[in-house]
Design a protein around this motif. Structure first.
Motif, short mmCIF file in Angstrom:
data_model
loop_
_atom_site.label_atom_id
_atom_site.label_comp_id
_atom_site.label_asym_id
_atom_site.label_seq_id
_atom_site.Cartn_x
_atom_site.Cartn_y
_atom_site.Cartn_z
N ALA A 37 0.94 -1.22 0.02
CA ALA A 37 0.14 0.00 0.09
C ALA A 37 0.85 1.40 0.11
O ALA A 37 0.87 2.19 -0.72
N ASN A 49 -5.00 0.31 -5.81
CA ASN A 49 -4.89 -1.03 -5.24
C ASN A 49 -3.83 -1.84 -5.78
O ASN A 49 -3.29 -1.48 -6.80
N HIS A 51 -2.42 -6.23 -6.24
CA HIS A 51 -2.84 -7.53 -5.77
C HIS A 51 -1.44 -8.23 -5.96
O HIS A 51 -0.80 -8.08 -7.17
N GLU A 61 -5.60 -9.06 -2.26
CA GLU A 61 -5.78 -7.84 -2.96
C GLU A 61 -5.69 -6.68 -1.69
O GLU A 61 -6.15 -6.84 -0.72
N ILE A 63 -6.10 -2.92 -0.82
CA ILE A 63 -6.79 -1.64 -1.29
C ILE A 63 -6.60 -0.39 0.07
O ILE A 63 -7.05 -0.63 0.99
N SER A 81 -7.86 -11.64 -8.46
CA SER A 81 -8.10 -10.12 -8.27
C SER A 81 -9.38 -9.63 -8.86
O SER A 81 -9.92 -10.18 -9.62
N VAL A 87 -13.28 -2.78 -6.96
CA VAL A 87 -12.39 -2.17 -6.27
C VAL A 87 -13.07 -0.90 -5.98
O VAL A 87 -12.83 -0.33 -4.37
N MET A 91 -13.70 0.39 -1.76
CA MET A 91 -13.30 1.70 -1.16
C MET A 91 -14.46 2.97 -0.90
O MET A 91 -14.25 3.46 0.24
#
Length: 104
Positions: A37, A49, A51, A61, A63, A81, A87, A91
């Motif tokens: 991250a 993101n 993966h 994964e 995020i 993924s 995603v 989020m």
């Protein structure tokens, strides 16, 4: 997450890498998720993101999500993924949950 994405484990870390929530039984992945991250964040841009395949049948994964509490990192062990729309939905949902009174 389990219903929509067949998640077999999920965790959330705060901006310092401390565990907020862990239903993954994959504690060794916390450091990896936080590192991924942080490396995905570029100066002046939103975090994206990442993966990584962790076994023949599982993908981690990662995020990062900007929230009212700062950047949180959601890690999810999934079969494959997630697509960009999924995603984005994850989020948004995490940011909304944190924004609720009494959220995370």
């Amino acid at each position: 997450m389990k219903h929509h994405f067949a998640v077999s484990g999920i965790f959330i870390l705060d901006r310092e890498g401390e565990v907020i929530y862990d239903e993954s039984h994959h504690g060794r992945l916390h450091f990896l998720a936080r590192s991924l991250a942080l490396s995905s964040r570029r100066q002046g841009t939103a975090a994206g993101n990442v993966h990584v395949k962790i076994s023949a049948t599982s993908t981690l994964e990662v995020i990062p999500v900007e929230t009212a509490l700062g950047c949180l990192v959601l890690g999810a062990v999934v079969p494959d993924s997630l697509d960009p729309q999924a995603v984005a939905a994850v989020m948004q949902a995490l940011a909304e949950v944190v924004a609720l009174p009494g959220g995370t």
